[in-house]
Design an enzyme around this catalytic site. Structure first.
Site, PDB file in Angstrom:
ATOM      1  CD  GLU A 141      -3.819  -5.092  14.325  1.00 56.72           C
ATOM      2  OE1 GLU A 141      -4.874  -5.630  14.404  1.00 56.72           O
ATOM      3  OE2 GLU A 141      -3.307  -4.822  13.274  1.00 56.72           O
ATOM      4  CG  HIS A 170      -2.407  -7.107   7.299  1.00 59.12           C
ATOM      5  ND1 HIS A 170      -1.596  -6.466   6.687  1.00 59.12           N
ATOM      6  CD2 HIS A 170      -3.383  -6.066   7.891  1.00 59.12           C
ATOM      7  CE1 HIS A 170      -1.940  -5.261   6.580  1.00 59.12           C
ATOM      8  NE2 HIS A 170      -3.042  -5.176   7.241  1.00 59.12           N
ATOM      9  CG  ASP A 204      -3.881  -2.482   2.409  1.00 59.28           C
ATOM     10  OD1 ASP A 204      -4.845  -2.078   3.318  1.00 59.28           O
ATOM     11  OD2 ASP A 204      -2.754  -2.682   2.931  1.00 59.28           O
ATOM     12  CG  ASN A 261      -2.066   0.765   0.874  1.00 60.63           C
ATOM     13  OD1 ASN A 261      -2.187   1.598  -0.043  1.00 60.63           O
ATOM     14  ND2 ASN A 261      -3.098   0.986   1.873  1.00 60.63           N
ATOM     15  CG  HIS A 320     -12.498  -4.719  10.201  1.00 55.92           C
ATOM     16  ND1 HIS A 320     -12.536  -5.845   9.701  1.00 55.92           N
ATOM     17  CD2 HIS A 320     -11.105  -4.550  10.323  1.00 55.92           C
ATOM     18  CE1 HIS A 320     -11.353  -6.383   9.651  1.00 55.92           C
ATOM     19  NE2 HIS A 320     -10.387  -5.619   9.937  1.00 55.92           N
ATOM     20  CD  GLU A 340      -7.047  -6.968   9.353  1.00 57.07           C
ATOM     21  OE1 GLU A 340      -5.850  -7.154   9.548  1.00 57.07           O
ATOM     22  OE2 GLU A 340      -7.582  -6.026   9.369  1.00 57.07           O
ATOM     23  NE  ARG A 369     -10.164  -2.927  13.126  1.00 56.13           N
ATOM     24  CZ  ARG A 369      -9.317  -2.230  12.109  1.00 56.13           C
ATOM     25  NH1 ARG A 369      -7.850  -2.856  12.100  1.00 56.13           N
ATOM     26  NH2 ARG A 369      -9.613  -1.414  11.545  1.00 56.13           N
ATOM     27  CD  GLU A 403      -1.301  -3.988  10.298  1.00 58.20           C
ATOM     28  OE1 GLU A 403      -2.131  -4.435  11.017  1.00 58.20           O
ATOM     29  OE2 GLU A 403      -1.280  -3.010   9.608  1.00 58.20           O
ATOM     30  NE  ARG A 453      -2.710  -7.876  12.800  1.00 56.48           N
ATOM     31  CZ  ARG A 453      -3.553  -7.915  11.841  1.00 56.48           C
ATOM     32  NH1 ARG A 453      -4.559  -9.013  11.496  1.00 56.48           N
ATOM     33  NH2 ARG A 453      -3.899  -6.612  11.291  1.00 56.48           N
ATOM     34  CE1 TYR A 494      -6.866   0.633  12.643  1.00 60.23           C
ATOM     35  CE2 TYR A 494      -6.074   1.544  10.232  1.00 60.23           C
ATOM     36  CZ  TYR A 494      -6.634   0.579  10.953  1.00 60.23           C
ATOM     37  OH  TYR A 494      -7.105  -0.673  10.363  1.00 60.23           O
TER      38      TYR A 494
HETATM   39  C1  CS2 Z   1      -4.475  -2.261   9.609  1.00 64.36           C
HETATM   40  C2  CS2 Z   1      -4.765  -1.783   8.281  1.00 64.36           C
HETATM   41  O1  CS2 Z   1      -6.036  -4.179   8.966  1.00 64.36           O
HETATM   42  C3  CS2 Z   1      -5.265  -3.484  10.047  1.00 64.36           C
HETATM   43  O2  CS2 Z   1      -5.024  -4.311  11.033  1.00 64.36           O
HETATM   44  O3  CS2 Z   1      -3.651  -2.016  10.449  1.00 64.36           O
HETATM   45  O4  CS2 Z   1      -5.992  -1.357   7.915  1.00 64.36           O
HETATM   46  C4  CS2 Z   1      -3.528  -1.131   7.874  1.00 64.36           C
HETATM   47  O5  CS2 Z   1      -3.613   0.164   8.205  1.00 64.36           O
HETATM   48  C5  CS2 Z   1      -3.338  -1.097   6.248  1.00 64.36           C
HETATM   49  O6  CS2 Z   1      -3.152  -2.665   5.887  1.00 64.36           O
HETATM   50  C6  CS2 Z   1      -2.104  -0.040   5.756  1.00 64.36           C
HETATM   51  O7  CS2 Z   1      -2.101  -0.448   4.354  1.00 64.36           O
HETATM   52 MG    MG Z   2      -3.479  -3.354  12.105  1.00 66.07          MG
END
Ligand code: CS2
Ligand code: MG
Length: 403
Positions: A237, A313, A317, A38, A123, A340, A148, A263, A284, A160
């Protein structure tokens, strides 16, 4: 010998950019691998086109491990997200080919099933606690066993994981990085209230997760972990940035809340100490950024020795190709934790015809030979690359911080 005769990189943007490697062999079998990083997609595309594909032509597609070692040791400049995403794409495509040649779904080549399906988490997010929990209730009603929770922080314009679009969270939101403002104090005050309300509304038979996204110091993470203990989170996380793996010793001294990280890791070396000292509970790292299935199995095997489970993860993306590969990996390892799954857009699901399915809170990789996903190249060509960067974060006094 199953000779690699050609390979190409397909860049497409059905709502967001994806980079896919497609390898073709002498008997017409093809395999695909996700190479999406990403905000740095073109770097991986060039790494593959200019530095990897010329070395692949003529190699035996069946020699996955030798190809992995060739691309890892042969690069001289080892590790890093660009290199390891490129290696991951080759590795995934070769596993796809090998499984197709065997006429088996990939998980059968990885030792068969250890479980029916991979428990996934959805999510729920919102600008307020109420909005977040409203979405969480609908996910629980859809049969998710894990959710989540990411909620707005009073006093902050953005944070975020909270998106206006609800179902599809895409953080790479502008041609140049947008600047977000962050306050740890405001954030730390808001999370316990979210979890207290969540347990009241959702009860105890659903797993609740939260992503801190690299924004605390170890002692702040210890405090948040302790504050949340009464609500039994499934995991916290990315509490802190993890270049210094020893950071987690301090967090562990203060809280029993399970910790997940990884991740953004791209090799076993990024998490060896975290795993061996049991400083985390879930790792992750996933297929596309950690060197593919071959390397991810090494990480999972090390984790299994130290009571660490996987939690790959699976954000938007990461393409459906990575998700498919992760699911075959997930059902085949003994120490699976959770997967996830952020939904992709309709356009993405049209470009990447995937066969994994959702049932009873789990994703199932399907029984098609190979990964069980194909890319529609004609449709992919309709969505040209569109530059998009991840945001940056500044503290309220302007200090550049972790996003
Ligand atoms: C995040 C992601 O999915 C997650 O746990 O941390 O959304 C992360 O921000 C993105 O993959 C970044 O490109
Ligand atoms: Mg994350």
């Amino acid at each position: 010998m199953l000779k690699i005769v050609s390979a190409k990189v397909i860049i497409t943007c059905p709502g967001r950019n994806f980079v896919t490697l497609k390898i073709e062999t002498s008997d017409g079998l093809t395999g695909i691998g996700d190479a999406t990083l990403n905000g740095r997609e073109l770097s991986v595309a060039s790494y593959l086109t200019d530095h990897v594909i010329p070395c692949l032509i003529g190699r035996d597609a069946h020699n996955i491990e030798d190809t992995w070692q060739y691309l890892y040791r042969g690069a001289y400049w080892r590790r890093g997200p660009v290199t390891m995403s490129a290696i991951a794409a080759v590795d995934t495509a070769l596993w796809d080919i090998k499984a197709k040649a065997a006429g088996l779904p990939l998980y059968q080549l990885l030792g068969g099933r250890c479980r029916e399906g991979a428990m996934v988490y959805s999510h729920a997010n919102g600008t307020t606690i109420e909005e977040t929990l409203e979405q969480a209730i609908s996910y629980k009603e859809m049969g998710y066993k894990a959710i989540r929770l990411q909620s707005g922080v009073p006093g902050l314009k953005s944070t975020y994981g909270v998106s206006g679009t609800k179902l599809f969270y895409e953080p790479a939101d502008a041609d140049l990085p947008t600047e977000n403002v962050w306050s740890t104090e405001k954030y730390l005050r808001s999370v316990p209230a979210l979890f207290e309300k969540a347990r009241e509304v959702l009860g105890w038979d659903v797993h609740l997760l939260h992503d801190v996204h690299h924004r605390l110091t170890p002692i702040e993470a210890g405090r948040l972990g302790k504050d949340l203990e009464p609500y039994r989170p499934f995991w916290l996380e990315d509490t802190v940035v993890a270049e210094n793996q020893a950071n987690f010793r301090l967090i562990r001294q203060h809280t029993t809340t399970p910790l997940a990280v990884g991740e953004i890791f791209n090799s076993i070396w990024d998490c060896k100490q975290l795993i061996e000292e049991q400083l985390i509970d879930y790792i992750r790292a996933t297929v596309v950024h950690a060197g593919g299935i071959t390397h991810l199995r090494r990480i999972a095997a090390l984790a299994d020795l130290h009571n660490v489970r996987t939690g790959c993860h699976g954000a938007t993306d990461l393409s459906p190709v990575c998700m498919s590969a992760a699911l075959h990996f997930d059902v085949s390892i003994p120490n699976f934790g959770i997967q996830e799954w952020m939904h992709h857009t309709k356009e993405t699901d049209e470009v990447f015809r995937r066969t994994y399915t959702f049932k009873d809170g789990m994703l199932h990789p399907g029984e098609m030979p190979g990964l069980g996903v194909e890319i529609d190249e004609k449709l992919a060509a309709k969505y040209p690359y569109k530059r998009a960067f991840l945001p940056v974060n500044r503290l309220e006094d302007g200090t550049l911080y972790n996003w």
